[in-house]
Design an enzyme around this catalytic site. Sequence first.
Site, PDB file in Angstrom:
ATOM      1  N   SER A   1      -5.642 -15.876  -9.293  1.00 56.84           N
ATOM      2  CA  SER A   1      -5.164 -16.493  -8.058  1.00 56.84           C
ATOM      3  C   SER A   1      -3.685 -16.181  -7.813  1.00 56.84           C
ATOM      4  CB  SER A   1      -5.382 -18.006  -8.136  1.00 56.84           C
ATOM      5  OG  SER A   1      -5.234 -18.607  -6.893  1.00 56.84           O
TER       6      SER A   1
ATOM      7  N   CYS B   1      -5.542 -23.300  -7.790  1.00 57.62           N
ATOM      8  CA  CYS B   1      -6.012 -22.892  -9.122  1.00 57.62           C
ATOM      9  C   CYS B   1      -7.536 -22.801  -9.134  1.00 57.62           C
ATOM     10  CB  CYS B   1      -5.536 -23.932 -10.138  1.00 57.62           C
ATOM     11  SG  CYS B   1      -6.015 -23.573 -11.821  1.00 57.62           S
ATOM     12  N   TRP B   2      -8.056 -21.717  -9.637  1.00 56.12           N
ATOM     13  CA  TRP B   2      -9.507 -21.534  -9.726  1.00 56.12           C
ATOM     14  C   TRP B   2     -10.086 -22.350 -10.880  1.00 56.12           C
ATOM     15  CZ3 TRP B   2     -11.060 -15.683  -9.249  1.00 56.12           C
ATOM     16  CH2 TRP B   2     -10.464 -15.125  -8.102  1.00 56.12           C
ATOM     17  N   GLU B   3      -9.216 -22.847 -11.744  1.00 53.19           N
ATOM     18  CA  GLU B   3      -9.644 -23.561 -12.941  1.00 53.19           C
ATOM     19  C   GLU B   3     -10.500 -22.663 -13.833  1.00 53.19           C
ATOM     20  OE1 GLU B   3     -11.197 -27.321 -11.606  1.00 53.19           O
ATOM     21  OE2 GLU B   3      -9.557 -27.554 -10.188  1.00 53.19           O
ATOM     22  N   CYS B   4     -10.118 -21.395 -13.847  1.00 49.45           N
ATOM     23  CA  CYS B   4     -10.861 -20.445 -14.678  1.00 49.45           C
ATOM     24  C   CYS B   4     -10.381 -20.488 -16.128  1.00 49.45           C
ATOM     25  CB  CYS B   4     -10.688 -19.029 -14.130  1.00 49.45           C
ATOM     26  SG  CYS B   4      -8.984 -18.404 -14.263  1.00 49.45           S
TER      27      CYS B   4
END
Length: 153
Positions: free
Chosen positions: A22, A42-45
Amino acid sequence: MPTFVYMTSCDGCGHCVDICPSDIMHIDKITRRAYNIEPNMCWECYSCVKACPQNAIDARGYADFAPLGHSVRVLREETKGTISWRLRFRDGREKNFESPIRTTGWGTIPSPSDLEPPSEEAFKSQELAHEPTALNIDKLPALTPDQLKQVLV
Ligand code: SF4
Ligand code: SF4
């Protein structure tokens, strides 16, 4: 849950900056430490958490339930090759999960420039580049027309 950086642990190596899909991990020009410039994006990946050699990145609990007393802590152990998560619920229960940081060796995934350019035919396909081989499968799963049912109400 988006991530944040413990600035006292960060050494400014930039691994999180390089890996963030991101593009929200940046190095502060004055402190030379990383920070998440836009947690909402945030993609929280957790790629940054897995990549940080200093264990300096943690997950921020959402404001609607974090104040109720839960916590989520992450620990990356490079020597063991594992990343573990400890969830503590507000009634005191705890759950722990441990998994490999990654399932392939560092540097073993070829870069796109190492691979043959896609053919003209490949551009007409719905498959993404290097699918399905990159997924270690022969064929992507797909519905056949007889599996589609019209439901009349
Ligand atoms: Fe970027 Fe993923 Fe880390 Fe969020 S969790 S800051 S999207 S690498
Ligand atoms: Fe700091 Fe970790 Fe990011 Fe390196 S990977 S810049 S130590 S937060």
